[in-house]
Design a protein around this motif. Sequence first.
Motif, PDB file in Angstrom:
ATOM      1  N   ALA A 190       4.447  21.338  10.288  1.00 17.64           N
ATOM      2  CA  ALA A 190       5.342  20.270   9.842  1.00 17.64           C
ATOM      3  C   ALA A 190       6.378  19.905  10.900  1.00 17.64           C
ATOM      4  N   VAL A 191       6.766  20.864  11.758  1.00 17.85           N
ATOM      5  CA  VAL A 191       7.822  20.582  12.732  1.00 17.85           C
ATOM      6  C   VAL A 191       7.304  20.356  14.148  1.00 17.85           C
ATOM      7  N   CYS A 192       6.077  20.832  14.449  1.00 15.82           N
ATOM      8  CA  CYS A 192       5.630  20.789  15.854  1.00 15.82           C
ATOM      9  C   CYS A 192       5.400  19.369  16.361  1.00 15.82           C
ATOM     10  N   GLY A 193       5.077  18.423  15.474  1.00 15.03           N
ATOM     11  CA  GLY A 193       4.841  17.058  15.925  1.00 15.03           C
ATOM     12  C   GLY A 193       6.096  16.314  16.322  1.00 15.03           C
ATOM     13  N   GLN A 194       7.254  16.910  16.055  1.00 17.30           N
ATOM     14  CA  GLN A 194       8.509  16.219  16.324  1.00 17.30           C
ATOM     15  C   GLN A 194       9.102  16.544  17.692  1.00 17.30           C
ATOM     16  N   VAL A 195       8.538  17.519  18.402  1.00 21.03           N
ATOM     17  CA  VAL A 195       9.110  17.945  19.692  1.00 21.03           C
ATOM     18  C   VAL A 195       8.014  18.075  20.740  1.00 21.03           C
ATOM     19  N   GLU A 196       8.410  18.035  22.014  1.00 18.28           N
ATOM     20  CA  GLU A 196       7.457  18.060  23.115  1.00 18.28           C
ATOM     21  C   GLU A 196       7.370  19.416  23.797  1.00 18.28           C
ATOM     22  N   LEU A 201      10.732  23.409  20.130  1.00 19.39           N
ATOM     23  CA  LEU A 201      10.047  23.890  18.935  1.00 19.39           C
ATOM     24  C   LEU A 201      10.726  25.142  18.388  1.00 19.39           C
ATOM     25  N   ALA A 202      11.070  26.070  19.285  1.00 23.66           N
ATOM     26  CA  ALA A 202      11.728  27.305  18.860  1.00 23.66           C
ATOM     27  C   ALA A 202      13.069  27.007  18.205  1.00 23.66           C
ATOM     28  N   ASN A 207      16.316  26.575  13.271  1.00 15.90           N
ATOM     29  CA  ASN A 207      17.261  25.888  12.388  1.00 15.90           C
ATOM     30  C   ASN A 207      16.710  25.665  10.988  1.00 15.90           C
ATOM     31  N   PHE A 208      15.395  25.450  10.890  1.00 12.70           N
ATOM     32  CA  PHE A 208      14.796  25.146   9.594  1.00 12.70           C
ATOM     33  C   PHE A 208      14.477  26.399   8.780  1.00 12.70           C
ATOM     34  N   THR A 222      13.416  34.312  22.446  1.00 16.49           N
ATOM     35  CA  THR A 222      12.678  33.164  22.986  1.00 16.49           C
ATOM     36  C   THR A 222      13.347  32.534  24.202  1.00 16.49           C
ATOM     37  N   ASN A 223      14.397  33.142  24.708  1.00 18.10           N
ATOM     38  CA  ASN A 223      15.150  32.597  25.853  1.00 18.10           C
ATOM     39  C   ASN A 223      14.243  32.465  27.071  1.00 18.10           C
TER      40      ASN A 223
END
Length: 452
Positions: A190-196, A201-202, A207-208, A222-223
Amino acid sequence: MQTFTAESIDNMNVEQLRYMLKMQLERNELLVQQNEFSMFRYECASKTMHLLTILPDRTIARMAFPNYLDDPVDVIFAPEEHKRVTEYIKRLIEDPSTPKTGAVAFTYKDGRRISCEYTRVTNEKGEVIAILGQHVDMYKTHQRLVSAVDSLNEKTQISDKMMNAYDTIISFDLSDMSYKVIRGTQAVRAVCGQVETWVELANLFRNFYIDPSYHKIFNDFTNRDTLQDRIYGQKSISCTYKTSNIGWCHARIVPLKTDSKGNVEKVIFTTESMEANKPGSMAESEKITQDTLTNLLSRTSGEGIVNKALKTNHNGAFMLFDCDFFNAINSMLGYPVGDMVLIEVSKVLQETFPHEIVARIENDEFAVYATSSSILSTIEKEGMQAVFNTVSEKIQNIHIPEMNGVTISASCGMVFCKGDATNTFDKLYAVAKNNLQEAQKKGSSEMCSSEI
């Protein structure tokens, strides 16, 4: 049954020879029809190639090609392959060191891979007077089918066990921050299509879905700036955090590709719910949304996410892909090979559309709903055909050893929809399905599109 030898044939009269030839002709036709292969005979004296083969309607056809070695024949083999065939026949005739009997692999003009099993016939002086044998479709040999089934069953078992051990599997490239979702829960899709990038994504996922008290732990894990030093020389690094959707979660980052100095270039990020075995847990409900073979979204979950995306009033492109001649692949090579085709096609779609909603609808039918700026920009500048061409080329480059060079292809029905909250999955699917059927009427690897 009477046995014929070279000596007994020399002593036969005309009537006996005619009787023997008729029996042999009947036997050859029976073999060709029952075993579905082709028999050939090249006669050196007349320079003619004779072929006894079975047509699609199961009738027997006899063909003759005069001056076969010199005149191009564009019927059975493509020109370059025909050249290989004639060169090999010349070598059999002219080079005594060439094995008297053997088998050589060739490819028919229609893409079928065949084994040409041959033997040389000589006269009393040792001169080659004919080359004869048979063309056996490699896919229809029992040994080939059994080998393919055993190989693919083992691969499938290993792949399934490894994939099902995790809720999420994502490939991260440390050089350009790109990512590819190999397996993902509905939340990830649901969230991966919104970021490049995987950093975005992380952050979005944090946040969600991650409990605020564990944000710092997840940020440190994930740094990107410190990841290279933390993972250098390690088999993996891991951390545990609490989420709002699947409870306690254990994440792991595993090196996937390193350079000659040991620096990590690509990694695999995995997550697994620590509450997956609890009855009625959220993790269990997430798992049923995945297609068990391809690990894409199932039709039900894909439909739900697409409907949610449509309510945002963003422009989008709905694509419906269908594998060409898939039933023939299943019939000729067996269902394990067909399953491998579906798995490989799904990988192409995930690779081509890493930030989009990709679902397996049914059997060999796949749906993609794209809303990312990169895909929509390509459609705006070059048209929907450009997007299809990219996918089609990748599918045709799929290599499955068990298929022996046969090319895979897919046709597509596309729909471009402008932001309209009244659109639904069912509406887009119906239009795309109609476009797909129109494309398939044209042949293989075709596309039809429209706008609504």
